[in-house]
Each structure stands twice: as structure tokens, then as C-alpha cells.
Design a protein around this motif. Structure first.
Motif, PDB file in Angstrom:
ATOM      1  N   PHE A  72       0.822  -1.205   0.000  1.00 57.50           N
ATOM      2  CA  PHE A  72       0.000   0.000   0.000  1.00 57.50           C
ATOM      3  C   PHE A  72       0.859   1.259   0.000  1.00 57.50           C
ATOM      4  CE2 PHE A  72      -3.371   2.833   1.945  1.00 57.50           C
ATOM      5  CZ  PHE A  72      -4.129   2.887   0.789  1.00 57.50           C
ATOM      6  N   SER A  73       2.026   1.193   0.597  1.00 55.05           N
ATOM      7  CA  SER A  73       2.951   2.319   0.540  1.00 55.05           C
ATOM      8  C   SER A  73       3.308   2.625  -0.917  1.00 55.05           C
ATOM      9  CB  SER A  73       4.210   2.014   1.353  1.00 55.05           C
ATOM     10  OG  SER A  73       5.109   3.099   1.292  1.00 55.05           O
ATOM     11  N   THR A  74       3.481   1.588  -1.714  1.00 54.39           N
ATOM     12  CA  THR A  74       3.773   1.761  -3.135  1.00 54.39           C
ATOM     13  C   THR A  74       2.587   2.372  -3.866  1.00 54.39           C
ATOM     14  OG1 THR A  74       5.330  -0.075  -3.095  1.00 54.39           O
ATOM     15  CG2 THR A  74       4.446   0.540  -5.252  1.00 54.39           C
ATOM     16  N   VAL A  75       1.383   1.942  -3.526  1.00 52.90           N
ATOM     17  CA  VAL A  75       0.175   2.507  -4.145  1.00 52.90           C
ATOM     18  C   VAL A  75       0.091   4.010  -3.849  1.00 52.90           C
ATOM     19  CG1 VAL A  75      -2.356   2.471  -4.101  1.00 52.90           C
ATOM     20  CG2 VAL A  75      -1.074   0.315  -4.129  1.00 52.90           C
ATOM     21  N   ILE A  76       0.384   4.384  -2.620  1.00 54.28           N
ATOM     22  CA  ILE A  76       0.369   5.807  -2.256  1.00 54.28           C
ATOM     23  C   ILE A  76       1.481   6.548  -2.999  1.00 54.28           C
ATOM     24  CG2 ILE A  76       0.563   7.487  -0.394  1.00 54.28           C
ATOM     25  CD1 ILE A  76      -0.551   5.258   1.493  1.00 54.28           C
ATOM     26  N   HIS A  77       2.645   5.909  -3.107  1.00 52.17           N
ATOM     27  CA  HIS A  77       3.742   6.510  -3.871  1.00 52.17           C
ATOM     28  C   HIS A  77       3.310   6.808  -5.304  1.00 52.17           C
ATOM     29  CE1 HIS A  77       7.581   6.025  -1.487  1.00 52.17           C
ATOM     30  NE2 HIS A  77       7.808   7.085  -2.221  1.00 52.17           N
TER      31      HIS A  77
ATOM     32  N   MET B 168       0.422  12.253  -9.850  1.00 52.77           N
ATOM     33  CA  MET B 168      -0.728  13.147  -9.773  1.00 52.77           C
ATOM     34  C   MET B 168      -0.501  14.412 -10.600  1.00 52.77           C
ATOM     35  SD  MET B 168      -0.808  15.018  -6.041  1.00 52.77           S
ATOM     36  CE  MET B 168      -1.158  13.508  -5.222  1.00 52.77           C
ATOM     37  N   ARG B 169      -1.624  14.876 -11.102  1.00 51.98           N
ATOM     38  CA  ARG B 169      -1.667  16.148 -11.827  1.00 51.98           C
ATOM     39  C   ARG B 169      -3.030  16.753 -11.579  1.00 51.98           C
ATOM     40  NH1 ARG B 169       0.990  14.437 -17.646  1.00 51.98           N
ATOM     41  NH2 ARG B 169       3.124  14.433 -16.905  1.00 51.98           N
ATOM     42  N   GLY B 170      -3.120  18.041 -11.677  1.00 47.27           N
ATOM     43  CA  GLY B 170      -4.418  18.677 -11.578  1.00 47.27           C
ATOM     44  C   GLY B 170      -4.467  19.805 -10.566  1.00 47.27           C
ATOM     45  N   ALA B 171      -5.673  20.352 -10.437  1.00 45.30           N
ATOM     46  CA  ALA B 171      -5.894  21.556  -9.628  1.00 45.30           C
ATOM     47  C   ALA B 171      -5.541  21.356  -8.159  1.00 45.30           C
ATOM     48  CB  ALA B 171      -7.348  21.999  -9.762  1.00 45.30           C
ATOM     49  N   GLU B 172      -5.698  20.173  -7.635  1.00 45.15           N
ATOM     50  CA  GLU B 172      -5.445  19.933  -6.211  1.00 45.15           C
ATOM     51  C   GLU B 172      -4.013  19.485  -5.920  1.00 45.15           C
ATOM     52  OE1 GLU B 172      -7.434  20.424  -3.442  1.00 45.15           O
ATOM     53  OE2 GLU B 172      -8.531  21.579  -4.939  1.00 45.15           O
ATOM     54  N   PHE B 173      -3.144  19.546  -6.929  1.00 45.86           N
ATOM     55  CA  PHE B 173      -1.781  19.053  -6.769  1.00 45.86           C
ATOM     56  C   PHE B 173      -1.081  19.628  -5.542  1.00 45.86           C
ATOM     57  CE2 PHE B 173       2.778  19.353  -7.335  1.00 45.86           C
ATOM     58  CZ  PHE B 173       3.119  18.051  -7.651  1.00 45.86           C
ATOM     59  N   LEU B 174      -1.123  20.947  -5.379  1.00 45.47           N
ATOM     60  CA  LEU B 174      -0.380  21.576  -4.280  1.00 45.47           C
ATOM     61  C   LEU B 174      -0.870  21.129  -2.904  1.00 45.47           C
ATOM     62  CD1 LEU B 174       0.170  25.211  -5.591  1.00 45.47           C
ATOM     63  CD2 LEU B 174       1.859  23.368  -5.395  1.00 45.47           C
ATOM     64  N   ASN B 175      -2.132  20.784  -2.791  1.00 44.33           N
ATOM     65  CA  ASN B 175      -2.663  20.292  -1.517  1.00 44.33           C
ATOM     66  C   ASN B 175      -2.438  18.796  -1.336  1.00 44.33           C
ATOM     67  OD1 ASN B 175      -3.729  22.812  -0.704  1.00 44.33           O
ATOM     68  ND2 ASN B 175      -5.525  22.477  -1.969  1.00 44.33           N
TER      69      ASN B 175
ATOM     70  N   ASP C 103       2.696  12.378   1.129  1.00 43.70           N
ATOM     71  CA  ASP C 103       3.863  12.158   1.997  1.00 43.70           C
ATOM     72  C   ASP C 103       3.408  11.783   3.404  1.00 43.70           C
ATOM     73  OD1 ASP C 103       6.059  12.634   0.255  1.00 43.70           O
ATOM     74  OD2 ASP C 103       5.811  14.806   0.488  1.00 43.70           O
ATOM     75  N   GLU C 104       2.427  12.503   3.893  1.00 42.33           N
ATOM     76  CA  GLU C 104       1.881  12.237   5.228  1.00 42.33           C
ATOM     77  C   GLU C 104       1.288  10.822   5.298  1.00 42.33           C
ATOM     78  OE1 GLU C 104      -2.005  13.799   7.605  1.00 42.33           O
ATOM     79  OE2 GLU C 104      -0.746  15.364   6.703  1.00 42.33           O
TER      80      GLU C 104
ATOM     81  N   MET D  53       2.049   8.224   3.365  1.00 45.38           N
ATOM     82  CA  MET D  53       3.134   7.235   3.287  1.00 45.38           C
ATOM     83  C   MET D  53       3.844   7.109   4.623  1.00 45.38           C
ATOM     84  SD  MET D  53       4.907   7.641  -0.456  1.00 45.38           S
ATOM     85  CE  MET D  53       4.982   9.429  -0.452  1.00 45.38           C
ATOM     86  N   ASP D  54       4.107   8.236   5.282  1.00 48.77           N
ATOM     87  CA  ASP D  54       4.752   8.195   6.593  1.00 48.77           C
ATOM     88  C   ASP D  54       3.915   7.399   7.588  1.00 48.77           C
ATOM     89  OD1 ASP D  54       6.851   9.727   5.624  1.00 48.77           O
ATOM     90  OD2 ASP D  54       6.158  11.598   6.570  1.00 48.77           O
ATOM     91  N   GLY D  55       2.605   7.618   7.579  1.00 58.49           N
ATOM     92  CA  GLY D  55       1.723   6.897   8.493  1.00 58.49           C
ATOM     93  C   GLY D  55       1.725   5.402   8.234  1.00 58.49           C
ATOM     94  N   ILE D  56       1.664   5.006   6.970  1.00 59.69           N
ATOM     95  CA  ILE D  56       1.686   3.584   6.609  1.00 59.69           C
ATOM     96  C   ILE D  56       3.028   2.969   7.001  1.00 59.69           C
ATOM     97  CG2 ILE D  56       1.752   1.983   4.639  1.00 59.69           C
ATOM     98  CD1 ILE D  56      -1.094   2.800   5.463  1.00 59.69           C
ATOM     99  N   ASN D  57       4.117   3.673   6.753  1.00 56.05           N
ATOM    100  CA  ASN D  57       5.439   3.141   7.092  1.00 56.05           C
ATOM    101  C   ASN D  57       5.636   3.024   8.601  1.00 56.05           C
ATOM    102  OD1 ASN D  57       6.260   2.697   4.432  1.00 56.05           O
ATOM    103  ND2 ASN D  57       6.921   4.816   4.206  1.00 56.05           N
ATOM    104  N   GLU D  58       5.076   3.943   9.368  1.00 55.05           N
ATOM    105  CA  GLU D  58       5.123   3.831  10.829  1.00 55.05           C
ATOM    106  C   GLU D  58       4.333   2.616  11.291  1.00 55.05           C
ATOM    107  OE1 GLU D  58       3.861   7.546  12.605  1.00 55.05           O
ATOM    108  OE2 GLU D  58       5.398   8.657  11.498  1.00 55.05           O
TER     109      GLU D  58
END
Length: 153
Positions: free
Chosen positions: A20-25, A31-38, A44-45, A47-52
Motif C-alpha cells: 500500500f505504501s507503493t500505491v500511495i507513492h 498526480m496532476r491537476g488543480a489539487e496538486f499543491l494540496n 507524503d503524510e 506514506m509516513d503513516g503507513i510506514n510507521e
């Protein structure tokens, strides 16, 4: 005391959380689009949670006498989360729906783990699963709200 069933679920999670970490990666990288910056930093958050969670699951498995999967082949052979190539053509809504589906699957594994760890008298692992289930349900709520949906927990 034997924790064989609990060890099995913990090892299932080692494979699933790794995948699932890979899926999030993928969502993060493609990703592309209007919500990219958010959404880009949000991945990242996530992925960090899944890895923890992965680290805690593997360490708990070792603590109760198990041996976590530790190779990419073991992860791939044992995960129940689909592995598919990414594409820039996939809309962000579809990526978020994929994440929701993955998180829902993890909730089901945590729920099974709560039952099994309780049956085997492993209250520490049971608590771990309860905590992860709650954290994951909150993420589902946030992602489904972003998609304009009810969480359906």
C-alpha cells in the motif's frame, strides 16, 4: 501461549502495508491537476503513516515470536492489495478512490486482527489493531469528504 493466528494477521499486514505504501507513492508521483499543491504533500503524510504502522506491526510480530516477511517477493506473493502500473492519464479522483479502497481493506484486516488477538489473549496487539483501525477510519472520512461522499464506515 500461542499467538499463531495473530502472527499470521501481522505478517499479512507486513505484506499489505508494504504494497500500500507503493500505491500511495504512485498517487504521489503521478498526480496532476488543480489539487496538486494540496494533495502532493498529503501523500507524503499518508506514506509516513503507513510506514510507521509497518514498523510497529513487524516489531510486534517479532516480539510475539514471529518472523516478518522481508523481501519484495514475499510482499508481492502475500499481499491482497492489487499491483498495477500507474499512468499520468488516471484522474486524481480515481487515485483517491483507489486509496479509499486500500484503506477500507486495511480496516477489514485490523478488524479481523482485533478479533483474533482478543481470542488468543494478546491484548497488546489487540490495542495496536484498535488504534490503527481508528486512525485509518479517520483517513477514509477525510478522503471520502474530498470526493464528496459519506465515509461509509
Amino acid at each position: 501461549m500461542s499467538y499463531e493466528k495473530t502472527q499470521g494477521i501481522l505478517n499479512q499486514l507486513v505484506a499489505d502495508l508494504s504494497q500500500f505504501s507503493t500505491v500511495i507513492h504512485q498517487a504521489h508521483w503521478y498526480m496532476r491537476g488543480a489539487e496538486f499543491l494540496n494533495l502532493h504533500p498529503k501523500m507524503d503524510e499518508y506514506m509516513d503513516g503507513i510506514n510507521e504502522q509497518l514498523d510497529e506491526v513487524a516489531e510486534r510480530l517479532i516480539t510475539i515470536g514471529g518472523a516478518p516477511y522481508s523481501t519484495l517477493k514475499e510482499f508481492a506473493d502475500n499481499t491482497k492489495i492489487e499491483d498495477k502500473p500507474a499512468s499520468y492519464d488516471t484522474p486524481m479522483t480515481e487515485r483517491l478512490e483507489t486509496l479509499v479502497a486500500g484503506y477500507r481493506y486495511l480496516v477489514s484486516v485490523y478488524a479481523a486482527g482485533i478479533d483474533v488477538a482478543g481470542e488468543e489473549g494478546d491484548n497488546v496487539t489487540e490495542d495496536l489493531f484498535i488504534d490503527f483501525k481508528g486512525q485509518t477510519e479517520k483517513i477514509i472520512w477525510m478522503l471520502t469528504a474530498t470526493l464528496g461522499q459519506k465515509p461509509g464506515i
